[in-house]
Design a protein around this motif. Structure first.
Motif, PDB file in Angstrom:
ATOM      1  N   UNK A 174      39.673  47.593  54.188  1.00 47.89           N
ATOM      2  CA  UNK A 174      39.081  46.314  53.822  1.00 47.89           C
ATOM      3  C   UNK A 174      40.157  45.488  53.116  1.00 47.89           C
ATOM      4  N   UNK A 175      40.174  44.184  53.363  1.00 48.41           N
ATOM      5  CA  UNK A 175      41.136  43.315  52.664  1.00 48.41           C
ATOM      6  C   UNK A 175      40.551  42.885  51.329  1.00 48.41           C
ATOM      7  N   UNK A 176      41.346  42.977  50.286  1.00 52.56           N
ATOM      8  CA  UNK A 176      40.898  42.582  48.954  1.00 52.56           C
ATOM      9  C   UNK A 176      41.808  41.465  48.436  1.00 52.56           C
ATOM     10  N   UNK A 177      41.228  40.534  47.700  1.00 48.52           N
ATOM     11  CA  UNK A 177      41.996  39.454  47.079  1.00 48.52           C
ATOM     12  C   UNK A 177      42.022  39.697  45.576  1.00 48.52           C
ATOM     13  N   UNK A 178      43.228  39.637  45.001  1.00 48.85           N
ATOM     14  CA  UNK A 178      43.370  39.775  43.552  1.00 48.85           C
ATOM     15  C   UNK A 178      44.013  38.505  43.004  1.00 48.85           C
ATOM     16  N   UNK A 179      43.685  38.196  41.751  1.00 47.82           N
ATOM     17  CA  UNK A 179      44.189  36.968  41.121  1.00 47.82           C
ATOM     18  C   UNK A 179      44.532  37.239  39.664  1.00 47.82           C
ATOM     19  N   UNK A 180      45.585  36.555  39.200  1.00 49.35           N
ATOM     20  CA  UNK A 180      45.894  36.524  37.767  1.00 49.35           C
ATOM     21  C   UNK A 180      45.964  35.059  37.351  1.00 49.35           C
ATOM     22  N   UNK A 181      45.001  34.587  36.539  1.00 47.73           N
ATOM     23  CA  UNK A 181      45.021  33.181  36.101  1.00 47.73           C
ATOM     24  C   UNK A 181      46.160  32.933  35.124  1.00 47.73           C
ATOM     25  N   UNK A 214      47.415  47.017  37.088  1.00 45.32           N
ATOM     26  CA  UNK A 214      48.370  47.331  36.022  1.00 45.32           C
ATOM     27  C   UNK A 214      49.120  46.089  35.573  1.00 45.32           C
ATOM     28  N   UNK A 215      49.278  45.140  36.505  1.00 46.01           N
ATOM     29  CA  UNK A 215      50.014  43.912  36.203  1.00 46.01           C
ATOM     30  C   UNK A 215      49.099  42.739  35.848  1.00 46.01           C
ATOM     31  N   UNK A 216      47.850  43.049  35.490  1.00 51.79           N
ATOM     32  CA  UNK A 216      46.946  42.035  34.955  1.00 51.79           C
ATOM     33  C   UNK A 216      46.152  41.253  35.976  1.00 51.79           C
ATOM     34  N   UNK A 217      46.115  41.699  37.239  1.00 50.20           N
ATOM     35  CA  UNK A 217      45.359  41.014  38.280  1.00 50.20           C
ATOM     36  C   UNK A 217      43.952  41.595  38.376  1.00 50.20           C
ATOM     37  N   UNK A 218      42.992  40.763  38.775  1.00 53.58           N
ATOM     38  CA  UNK A 218      41.619  41.228  38.935  1.00 53.58           C
ATOM     39  C   UNK A 218      41.158  40.940  40.368  1.00 53.58           C
ATOM     40  N   UNK A 219      40.388  41.872  40.962  1.00 56.14           N
ATOM     41  CA  UNK A 219      39.853  41.619  42.306  1.00 56.14           C
ATOM     42  C   UNK A 219      38.712  40.612  42.247  1.00 56.14           C
ATOM     43  N   UNK A 220      38.693  39.670  43.202  1.00 60.81           N
ATOM     44  CA  UNK A 220      37.618  38.669  43.208  1.00 60.81           C
ATOM     45  C   UNK A 220      36.929  38.564  44.575  1.00 60.81           C
ATOM     46  N   UNK A 221      37.419  39.334  45.554  1.00 60.51           N
ATOM     47  CA  UNK A 221      36.738  39.349  46.852  1.00 60.51           C
ATOM     48  C   UNK A 221      37.224  40.536  47.668  1.00 60.51           C
TER      49      UNK A 221
END
Length: 745
Positions: free
Chosen positions: A580-587, A561-568
């Motif tokens: 499971x641990x997930x990593x999210x990033x917002x460039x 909702x805050x513009x982050x995307x999962x990448x792993x």
């Protein structure tokens, strides 16, 4: 009065009031040990020495600090902790409670003023590239020393000179006589195992609990109240009354239930039963089996009775699932302890039980079993390690008055109320907080804190970390040898899994923890905090904001909702949480945004394959949410003519699902990578994912999609038909099938 005389005076005082006293031996280490030697010449009792180096004191039990967990549940007359070379706060949190009333705790430290500015071994674990020793803040020891000086019952002796006396005028309290109820199910012998009236009350309540065929008991207590031992006593009493029982113990670690095992064994053997324990399993011949499982391993285990210890450390969805595994369950939790707080757990957990119409009873134990209620050392430990930190009481707040600000770590000694509010909110939200988290924030050069405040009241806490900006050597270590670089979770994940060393160059901010005041959930406060952090990160020239967390649908929705995307996402689960641990990033920069676009495309492609096997049991709705985070690209499924013909035959009942599974996987794979995902509705997409990717049985698919098996089969065919008509509607073979089938009807 010399040092040894004062120590003797404190020992007599501690015995008189059934409290503990602490003696800080500061300064020259050899001199401090000479004082210990003089004390040991005349003191007779059970003692233990714990140090961060390999060293022993003859006549005592000796342990390394790293093994401090092994001492939980034990009791000693005196404890010597050598923190001269290393102070790890969680060790203190584990150890302060093992000394009985009338006992002494010795701390061996450098000269206090010198100690405040020293680098100890624990600091070395806090240095994260590109930072060095000179960047360490050295705040926590200053805080720790302040609390030693501030609290009663603590003597400070520096190179033999008494700098602060440890006398504390308590009240002589006669030990309360244990009163055993008259109308009991268990015999008096069972009740005689109890040490406190609180334990008596629990055993009595347990009798009533046993009468109900289906019920939940929630037990909460501070550490050192004897909750594990009284559970063991009660389980033994229940086992004796019942014909045969299968009992399961669940906790984050087997050490958490050792005391339960010990008391079951003690009571049953003393009452004439044959008991055999091997590792995590106990057999009471002819009566019961008792077996320990970590939380996730217990997911599918059925039993007559389940006891869950340290429940606040286990995710609520697992705790609630255990209700399906046994008719009677005890959830036991520490209210304030080194693992974090359980008070908020009991409040929220009981609310959820009420909503589920589960009959439950709550009981709290407050009386310590080893020392008196007004023990000054427990008060010191709670205060210095923030074990009892809680947010201020807020009933409502005007969101228009909320302001973004920072916690000045350098000034926490002056602003105690602020840091306690800050950690109080984190503790209420994150079950595994411990005193080390406080020390890390105080001293780690890459860590910092931000808040949202309404006046003086903190309504949102964020513990944050700078990441990236790695040098060539560190990036090479990650790339070639998969060496874990401390404090750089996101950069090392990018380098290891997407095979570009340059990802170590980018600089970002990782959200280590974010929590909102429990009275203000679902008001958009967390999102507001992230918005302010994003603006600040951009002003710093950072390339991204990211986070790593145990993946749940609710949390992933928040970040998306805050513009982050999962990448792993990790392909294995945490043994305690089952997540499971997930990593999210917002460039935040265009350069990094281009990299993330490539990384996300690669991630979703491999993620779809992982759903076949390593992630086959991942929550299907969570998996779909991860896939939906990728907008996709304009592409068409790369199906051969033969594959197309086979799918057409499946759609029009010429072939079975099993015989075209390979083709349907391929079609589903390309569909989820495409930008055409709106062709199907959410239910159809969930169906494609659970059946074609995760290969679940039709019965399991039916449960997830909430649709009968027969309807699921037809819905899948129709969904596949929609895709085929979208991508290949003009193809001759499809047209022929349509004409032929429609002609026959």
């Amino acid at each position: 009065m010399d040092a040894v005389e004062h120590i003797n005076e404190l020992m007599e005082e501690a015995k008189k009031y059934n409290q503990r006293r602490m003696i800080v031996l500061a300064g020259d280490r050899k001199y401090s040990f000479s004082i210990i030697s003089q004390f040991l010449e005349y003191f007779k009792g059970k003692g233990v020495f714990i140090s961060s180096i390999e060293e022993e004191i003859e006549g005592l039990e000796n342990y390394h600090l790293k093994d401090s967990s092994k001492l939980l549940g034990t009791t000693y007359d005196f404890l010597i902790i050598d923190v001269y070379y290393s102070l790890q706060p969680s060790d203190i949190g584990k150890l302060y409670g093992i000394v009985r009333g009338g006992g002494l705790i010795f701390l061996i430290t450098p000269k206090l003023e010198k100690w405040k500015n020293m680098i100890n071994k624990y600091h070395l674990h806090l240095i994260t590239p590109p930072y060095t020793k000179k960047d360490l803040r050295k705040i926590f020891v200053k805080w720790f020393v302040k609390k030693l000086l501030q609290h009663d019952g603590i003597a400070i002796i520096e190179n033999g000179e008494i700098k602060k006396r440890g006398n504390f005028g308590g009240k002589v309290k006669r030990k309360k006589e244990i009163k055993i109820p008259s109308d009991t199910i268990f015999d008096e012998g069972i009740y005689r195992y109890a040490i406190t009236q609180d334990q008596i009350k629990f055993i009595k309540k347990f009798e009533e609990f046993m009468k109900n065929k289906r019920m939940v008991m929630v037990l909460k207590a501070n550490r050192g109240r004897g909750k594990s031992s009284v559970i063991g006593i009660s389980l033994a009493a229940m086992t004796e009354k019942r014909k045969r029982s299968k009992i399961i113990l669940i906790a984050p670690d087997i050490k958490n239930v050792d005391e339960i095992f010990r008391f079951v064994e003690k009571v049953m053997k003393e009452r004439g039963y044959d008991v055999v324990r091997e590792g995590r399993k106990m057999l009471i011949k002819g009566k019961a089996t008792i077996e320990y499982f970590p939380p996730f391993d217990a997911f599918a285990k059925k039993a007559d009775f389940i006891a869950v210890d340290e429940a606040a450390s286990i995710p609520p969805h697992l705790l609630l699932h255990f209700l399906e595994n046994a008719p009677q369950i005890i959830y036991s939790s520490t209210v304030h302890g080194y693992e974090g707080a359980g008070r908020s757990f009991t409040i929220r957990f009981l609310e959820r039980l009420k909503k589920m119409n589960v009959k439950s009873v709550e009981i709290e134990m407050t009386e310590p079993i080893r020392y008196s209620m007004d023990d000054p050392i427990e008060k010191w430990a709670f205060d210095s390690l923030l074990l009892d930190a809680e947010p201020v009481d807020i009933k409502d707040t005007d969101l228009k008055n909320i302001e973004y600000g920072k916690i000045d770590i350098e000034k926490i000694l002056e602003n105690e109320d602020e840091i306690k509010q800050f950690f109080g909110i984190l503790i209420m939200a994150h079950y595994r907080n411990n005193p080390n988290d406080f020390a890390i924030l105080c001293d780690a050069p890459n860590q910092f804190a931000r808040v949202l405040k309404n006046g003086k009241n903190i309504v949102c806490s964020m513990q944050l970390a700078f990441e990236g900006g790695l040098g060539k050597d560190d990036s090479d270590e990650i790339y070639y040898r998969s060496i874990m670089i401390p404090g750089n979770i996101i950069p090392q994940a990018l380098i290891r899994h997407y095979r570009r060393k340059k990802y170590g160059n980018f600089r970002g901010i990782r959200v280590v923890r974010i929590a909102v005041h429990p009275s203000l959930f679902d008001r958009g406060i967390g999102s507001e905090a992230i918005k302010h952090l994003e603006e600040e990160a951009k002003s710093m020239g950072r390339d991204y904001i990211g986070s790593s967390f145990g993946a749940t649908l609710k949390l992933l929705n928040f970040w998306r909702k805050n513009g982050f995307v999962p990448i792993h996402i990790t392909t294995s689960v945490n043994s305690v949480s089952g997540e499971h641990s997930v990593i999210v990033i917002k460039p935040l920069t265009r350069e990094f945004e281009k990299e993330i676009e490539k990384i996300q495309a690669s991630f979703i492609s491999r993620f779809i394959y992982w759903l076949i096997e390593p992630l086959r049991d991942l929550n299907s709705k969570l998996a779909l949410e991860i896939i939906e985070s990728y907008e996709g690209e304009k592409l068409k499924p790369k199906l051969t003519d033969e594959e197309m013909k086979r799918i057409a035959a499946y759609i029009w009942d010429g072939l079975t699902y099993r015989t075209v599974k390979d083709c349907l996987f391929k079609l589903t794979y390309y569909f989820f990578l495409s930008s055409d995902k709106k062709i199907l509705d959410e239910k159809e997409k969930l169906l494609l994912l659970t059946k074609n990717l995760q290969c679940k049985s039709w019965e399991r698919v039916s449960d997830i999609v909430k649709c009968p098996v027969g309807e699921c089969r037809e819905m899948l065919k129709n969904a596949v038909k929609k895709l085929i008509m979208h991508y290949y509607g003009g193809w001759d073979e499809i047209s022929k099938f349509q004409e032929k089938i429609q002609g026959e009807h």
